[in-house]
Design a protein around this motif. Structure first.
Motif, PDB file in Angstrom:
ATOM      1  N   MET A   1      25.111  47.169  45.264  1.00 20.51           N
ATOM      2  CA  MET A   1      24.273  46.176  44.604  1.00 20.51           C
ATOM      3  C   MET A   1      24.088  44.944  45.484  1.00 20.51           C
ATOM      4  O   MET A   1      22.995  44.367  45.563  1.00 20.51           O
ATOM      5  CB  MET A   1      24.907  45.782  43.266  1.00 20.51           C
ATOM      6  CG  MET A   1      23.920  45.275  42.237  1.00 20.51           C
ATOM      7  SD  MET A   1      24.711  44.718  40.682  1.00 20.51           S
ATOM      8  CE  MET A   1      25.902  46.019  40.394  1.00 20.51           C
ATOM      9  N   ALA A   2      25.163  44.539  46.153  1.00 20.40           N
ATOM     10  CA  ALA A   2      25.069  43.385  47.051  1.00 20.40           C
ATOM     11  C   ALA A   2      24.142  43.678  48.224  1.00 20.40           C
ATOM     12  O   ALA A   2      23.358  42.812  48.644  1.00 20.40           O
ATOM     13  CB  ALA A   2      26.463  42.998  47.550  1.00 20.40           C
ATOM     14  N   ASN A   3      24.191  44.888  48.748  1.00 18.39           N
ATOM     15  CA  ASN A   3      23.293  45.247  49.847  1.00 18.39           C
ATOM     16  C   ASN A   3      21.842  45.275  49.385  1.00 18.39           C
ATOM     17  O   ASN A   3      20.939  44.824  50.102  1.00 18.39           O
ATOM     18  CB  ASN A   3      23.692  46.606  50.435  1.00 18.39           C
ATOM     19  CG  ASN A   3      24.961  46.524  51.253  1.00 18.39           C
ATOM     20  OD1 ASN A   3      25.264  45.492  51.845  1.00 18.39           O
ATOM     21  ND2 ASN A   3      25.725  47.606  51.292  1.00 18.39           N
ATOM     22  N   ASP A   4      21.612  45.800  48.173  1.00 16.95           N
ATOM     23  CA  ASP A   4      20.248  45.801  47.639  1.00 16.95           C
ATOM     24  C   ASP A   4      19.753  44.378  47.412  1.00 16.95           C
ATOM     25  O   ASP A   4      18.585  44.060  47.670  1.00 16.95           O
ATOM     26  CB  ASP A   4      20.202  46.583  46.324  1.00 16.95           C
ATOM     27  CG  ASP A   4      20.411  48.075  46.506  1.00 16.95           C
ATOM     28  OD1 ASP A   4      20.291  48.559  47.648  1.00 16.95           O
ATOM     29  OD2 ASP A   4      20.695  48.765  45.507  1.00 16.95           O
ATOM     30  N   GLY A   5      20.648  43.514  46.937  1.00 18.76           N
ATOM     31  CA  GLY A   5      20.264  42.127  46.732  1.00 18.76           C
ATOM     32  C   GLY A   5      19.998  41.395  48.035  1.00 18.76           C
ATOM     33  O   GLY A   5      19.046  40.611  48.140  1.00 18.76           O
TER      34      GLY A   5
END
Length: 334
Positions: A231-235
């Motif tokens: 999720m952090a990478n997508d964000g």
């Protein structure tokens, strides 16, 4: 894309204050403060307001008429999503884990007052049924000619995580205005993971010397570290921020869940009473009580060193105190 360029609707009463916990600090041997996101205000307050500012901007732009989400009986996210739906003229549908109760207390009462349609799922079948059931409600809305929008559990998505990227930016500005250093650690409860994903992105950008710790309040079929890193990478990709997070970067404490999600723990209940007695601060048995018990445990076992400066993100949730009144007052006669 810059954070400021992502559409956002103002819902919360921001910035929320940072409050020093003087007596707890002295007792624990750390410098403990709280980011009072229980004071975000809208819909009863709590951390989910920050996520909803971005998610509702997307829903409003699409002309949504039916807003659907999920959570447990005492879900702060479900309660605030219902409030946000009503603010923007949408119908809220909440698919909640748990059987229909005999009476509505805490967040369930507030869900009812916001006029939410509540669909209760058997807790044992919840994880198999939840996505098909939300899709079913969306299909029914679309058949009526009403645009539907599904918000995932806890608002945990790359877009929702922007709320806590923005919170980290807000914190950096508050510390700069005070001319005080940022904390050594930021600690937050972890349920769905969106708050922690946003904090990791935001701290990497605005508070690079601060470590982020999540205290799990529930189990997870997919390890939290994997889910939050993705999720952090997508964000980060949404922001055009060239930073890659791996599961090893995501620190999750899993020893403080107790019997299970939304089931009070002995250590969490003790933390609730300690915070109330020492600081006049309300914690809850689902999220914040367990998370503060995690801070206490980490200090006691040395994973948070004595003398550290620690900021706890108070995610709200005081309505969830009331369904557990009998449990929390069991020692009253003694």
């Amino acid at each position: 894309m810059k954070l400021e360029d992502i559409p956002r609707l103002s819902l919360g009463f921001l910035p929320t204050p940072i409050e020093k916990m003087e007596r707890l600090s002295a007792e624990l041997g750390i410098s403990l403060s709280m980011k009072r996101d229980d004071f975000t205000g809208f819909g009863g307050g709590g951390n989910k307001v920050r996520k909803l500012e971005f998610l509702m901007a997307d829903a409003v732009a699409q002309g949504v008429k039916v807003l659907i989400t999920t959570g447990g009986h005492q879900s702060n996210h479900a309660r605030m999503t219902a409030a946000a739906a009503r603010k923007f003229g949408m119908k809220p549908i909440l698919v909640l884990r748990g059987n229909r109760p005999a009476s509505y207390q805490g967040n369930l009462l507030l869900d009812h007052l916001f006029g939410a349609e509540i669909d209760f799922l058997d807790p044992d079948a919840y994880f198999e049924q939840i996505n098909p059931r939300m899709e079913h409600h969306a299909a029914q809305a679309e058949a009526r000619g009403e645009k539907a929008y599904i918000i995932p559990l806890g608002g945990a998505s790359a877009l929702g995580a922007m709320g806590y990227v923005n919170a980290a930016k807000e914190l950096s500005e508050q510390y700069a205005a005070r001319a005080t250093p940022a904390p050594d650690y930021i600690v937050a409860p972890v349920g769905s993971g969106g708050t922690l994903a946003g904090l990791h992105i935001g701290c990497a950008q605005y508070l690079p010397n601060t470590k982020v710790i999540g205290v799990a309040v529930t189990g997870s079929a997919v390890p939290f570290s994997e889910r939050i890193a993705k999720m952090a990478n997508d964000g980060a990709a949404l922001l055009g921020f060239e930073k890659t997070f791996t599961p090893d970067d995501i620190r999750i404490e899993t020893d403080y869940i107790g019997p299970g999600y939304s089931i009070p723990s002995e250590a969490g209940n003790a933390a609730i009473k300690l915070a109330g007695d020492r600081e006049g601060v309300l914690l809850d048995p689902v999220y914040t009580g367990k998370a503060v018990s995690g801070i206490i445990g980490c200090v006691q076992n040395g994973t948070i060193p004595k003398g550290s400066s620690v900021l706890f993100v108070h995610c709200g949730g005081s309505p969830a105190l009331f369904p557990f009144a009998d449990l929390l007052t069991a020692d009253r006669e003694a």
